[in-house]
Design a protein around this motif. Structure first.
Motif, PDB file in Angstrom:
ATOM      1  N   SER A 194       0.857  -1.186   0.000  1.00 55.74           N
ATOM      2  CA  SER A 194       0.000   0.000   0.000  1.00 55.74           C
ATOM      3  C   SER A 194       0.890   1.232   0.000  1.00 55.74           C
ATOM      4  CB  SER A 194      -0.879   0.049   1.252  1.00 55.74           C
ATOM      5  OG  SER A 194      -1.614  -1.141   1.397  1.00 55.74           O
ATOM      6  N   SER A 210       3.584   0.632   3.103  1.00 57.94           N
ATOM      7  CA  SER A 210       3.053  -0.226   4.169  1.00 57.94           C
ATOM      8  C   SER A 210       2.382  -1.430   3.527  1.00 57.94           C
ATOM      9  CB  SER A 210       2.050   0.545   5.024  1.00 57.94           C
ATOM     10  OG  SER A 210       0.998   1.031   4.215  1.00 57.94           O
ATOM     11  N   GLN A 211       1.932  -2.329   4.364  1.00 58.43           N
ATOM     12  CA  GLN A 211       1.200  -3.484   3.848  1.00 58.43           C
ATOM     13  C   GLN A 211       0.162  -3.864   4.885  1.00 58.43           C
ATOM     14  OE1 GLN A 211       3.634  -6.736   2.459  1.00 58.43           O
ATOM     15  NE2 GLN A 211       1.917  -8.175   2.668  1.00 58.43           N
ATOM     16  N   ASP A 212      -1.018  -4.250   4.435  1.00 57.37           N
ATOM     17  CA  ASP A 212      -1.989  -4.740   5.406  1.00 57.37           C
ATOM     18  C   ASP A 212      -2.235  -6.222   5.166  1.00 57.37           C
ATOM     19  OD1 ASP A 212      -3.658  -4.716   3.220  1.00 57.37           O
ATOM     20  OD2 ASP A 212      -5.301  -3.700   4.222  1.00 57.37           O
ATOM     21  N   ALA A 230      -1.142  -4.524  10.060  1.00 56.56           N
ATOM     22  CA  ALA A 230      -0.383  -3.799   9.039  1.00 56.56           C
ATOM     23  C   ALA A 230       1.031  -3.580   9.532  1.00 56.56           C
ATOM     24  CB  ALA A 230      -1.036  -2.454   8.739  1.00 56.56           C
ATOM     25  N   SER A 232       4.853  -1.192   8.379  1.00 55.45           N
ATOM     26  CA  SER A 232       5.508  -0.188   7.532  1.00 55.45           C
ATOM     27  C   SER A 232       6.968  -0.103   7.962  1.00 55.45           C
ATOM     28  CB  SER A 232       4.828   1.168   7.723  1.00 55.45           C
ATOM     29  OG  SER A 232       5.560   2.185   7.076  1.00 55.45           O
ATOM     30  N   TYR A 269      -4.783   6.651  -1.941  1.00 52.74           N
ATOM     31  CA  TYR A 269      -4.218   5.365  -1.513  1.00 52.74           C
ATOM     32  C   TYR A 269      -4.110   4.462  -2.732  1.00 52.74           C
ATOM     33  CZ  TYR A 269      -4.831   0.711   0.777  1.00 52.74           C
ATOM     34  OH  TYR A 269      -4.743  -0.595   1.171  1.00 52.74           O
ATOM     35  N   GLU A 292      -3.562   0.808   7.701  1.00 51.64           N
ATOM     36  CA  GLU A 292      -2.249   1.351   7.317  1.00 51.64           C
ATOM     37  C   GLU A 292      -1.909   2.642   8.064  1.00 51.64           C
ATOM     38  OE1 GLU A 292      -4.457   0.163   5.231  1.00 51.64           O
ATOM     39  OE2 GLU A 292      -3.547  -0.858   3.516  1.00 51.64           O
TER      40      GLU A 292
END
Ligand code: AMP
Ligand code: GLY
Length: 420
Positions: A194, A210-212, A230, A232, A269, A292
């Protein structure tokens, strides 16, 4: 300065927590807020979509800035309505918010501007969709066109599953009018990342990646949720991938929106899939992501209000974002049964023991305050967040905090931010 934040989840708690660290924020209100937000802001009992009452409140209270953080009021045109009344607002207007509120709009924009994304077809009719599915190869992805709390996407391994998804969305109307139209698209595989950006429609300032974790169970099993955790930064979002993303996706999207008379001002986003054939867009959101935001804002060093003001006034070129080099991890504690049916009203225990932990923040999502007690009131209950020198250390710290917290039926994934 008096600020009103519209929304009531973990994202809004993180936004308000960040605003309150700034020098310029005097008083914060939140509609509707939650049990955690209530310790930082005055919660007012209006739904996030109640445009009429929120405008009345902003006028009566002399609110200097309203931050519309949630997707549905943006899609309904809350920013347009506030501005029409001469009130200052942060967030895209209704036309720009379509980039999230209508997946067919977003896909059309990408097609027209050669922005890499999954191949797709749009259907307004269940029969035609089912006929098309008969000739597809699987897996395939079926999506409701409109807003569905992150739950309107079905990854289907065979025709029977895809037909069931179409019937669920278009016939049973599981997401109401959001399912009048569907998208059937190519299944993409790779690592998901993300990337959120601040933009005033001209200048773009990307935030840290980041990643969820969308699936409910460990190792990405089970149905999609609003997000179970999440972290980051993303280790996969290298400088090279970043350059490709900015050149081929982020800048073309922002320019295309301006050309479509949908100038985008706010947080945009980009949900990305890093495929073997390059970076592709999975989805756009017209706002900060949840969860995030809970890992990004603790890393942002700037005063959030300064950045938001520059977005609104079209002078983002004067801002430089600064970041804490540490990693952040957020573990969601959810109610048993979520994203299906779950019970509410259980007391959350252990919150008082968290204050002693350094660099740990507990952002509330579905909670309610009664006096000094906090009770569960939603599917996702808490976002337990920690900063650490590495993702591993941040995760260890977050999980240590999770062990101190409890409520009946509390469920959390054990693999947030774990390498796989
Ligand atoms: P969306 O709301 O469109 O981001 O979809 C929710 C989640 O479904 C994404 O984060 C992905 O994990 C997954 N997803 C969506 N579209 C695709 C696709 N075309 N291929 C593979 N996975 C997808
Ligand atoms: N984390 C995905 C979203 O906010 O929709």
């Amino acid at each position: 300065m008096k600020i009103l934040v519209v929304g009531g989840g973990g994202r809004e708690h993180a936004i308000i927590w960040k605003l309150k660290q700034g020098k310029r924020t005097a008083k914060v209100f939140c509609a509707p807020g939650n049990g955690g937000i209530a310790s930082l802001a005055t919660c007012i009992d209006y739904k996030a979509t109640d445009i009429e009452n929120i405008i009345k409140f902003a006028k009566n209270e002399g609110i200097d800035l309203t931050i519309v953080a949630q997707d549905d009021p943006l899609a309904l045109g809350m920013v347009d309505a506030l501005e029409k009344e001469g009130l200052r607002a942060f967030g895209p207007n209704k036309a720009a918010a379509q980039i999230e509120a209508s997946k067919s709009f977003a896909k059309g924009l990408m097609k027209k501007n050669a922005i890499p994304t999954a191949a797709y077809e749009v259907f307004d009719d269940a029969k035609a969709a089912k006929a098309y599915l008969a000739g597809c190869t699987f897996p395939i992805v079926v999506k409701a066109d409109g807003l569905a709390l992150g739950k309107g996407v079905f990854i289907c391994d065979n025709a029977a599953e895809a037909v069931k998804a179409v019937e669920n969305i278009m016939v049973a109307k599981a997401f109401g009018k959001a399912g009048d139209r569907i998208i059937v698209e190519e299944f993409l595989s790779g690592h998901e990342v993300s990337v959120l950006v601040f933009t005033d429609g001209k200048t773009v300032l990307p935030m840290e990646s980041s990643q969820d974790h969308k699936r409910v169970f460990d190792f990405d099993q089970g149905p999609n949720t609003g997000g179970m955790g999440a972290f980051s930064p993303s280790p996969y979002y290298t400088a090279e991938v970043e350059k490709e993303t900015i050149d081929k996706i982020i800048m073309p999207t922002v320019r295309a929106m301006a050309l479509e008379d949908c100038l985008f001002k706010g947080v945009l986003y980009f949900g990305l899939m890093l495929t073997k054939k390059g970076v592709k867009v999975l989805e756009y959101n017209a706002r900060f992501g949840d969860p995030e935001t809970q890992v990004i804002l603790p890393r942002l060093k700037n005063e959030l209000l300064d950045v938001m003001d520059a977005v609104i006034d079209g002078r983002l070129d004067q801002i430089q974002l600064e970041w804490d080099s540490r990693a952040a991890v957020c573990v969601i504690m959810a109610s048993a049964g979520y994203p299906g049916q779950y019970q509410k009203g259980f007391e959350v225990m252990g919150l008082d023991t968290i204050a002693m932990l350094e660099d740990v923040m507990v952002f509330h999502a579905g909670t309610q305050r009664e006096g000094e007690q906090i009770f569960t009131s939603g599917g996702r209950v808490l976002g337990v967040t920690a900063l650490g020198d590495t993702l591993r250390l941040a995760a260890d710290k977050a999980y240590t905090a999770v062990q101190r917290l409890s409520f009946e039926g509390a469920y959390f994934r054990k693999d947030i931010a774990m390498e796989r």
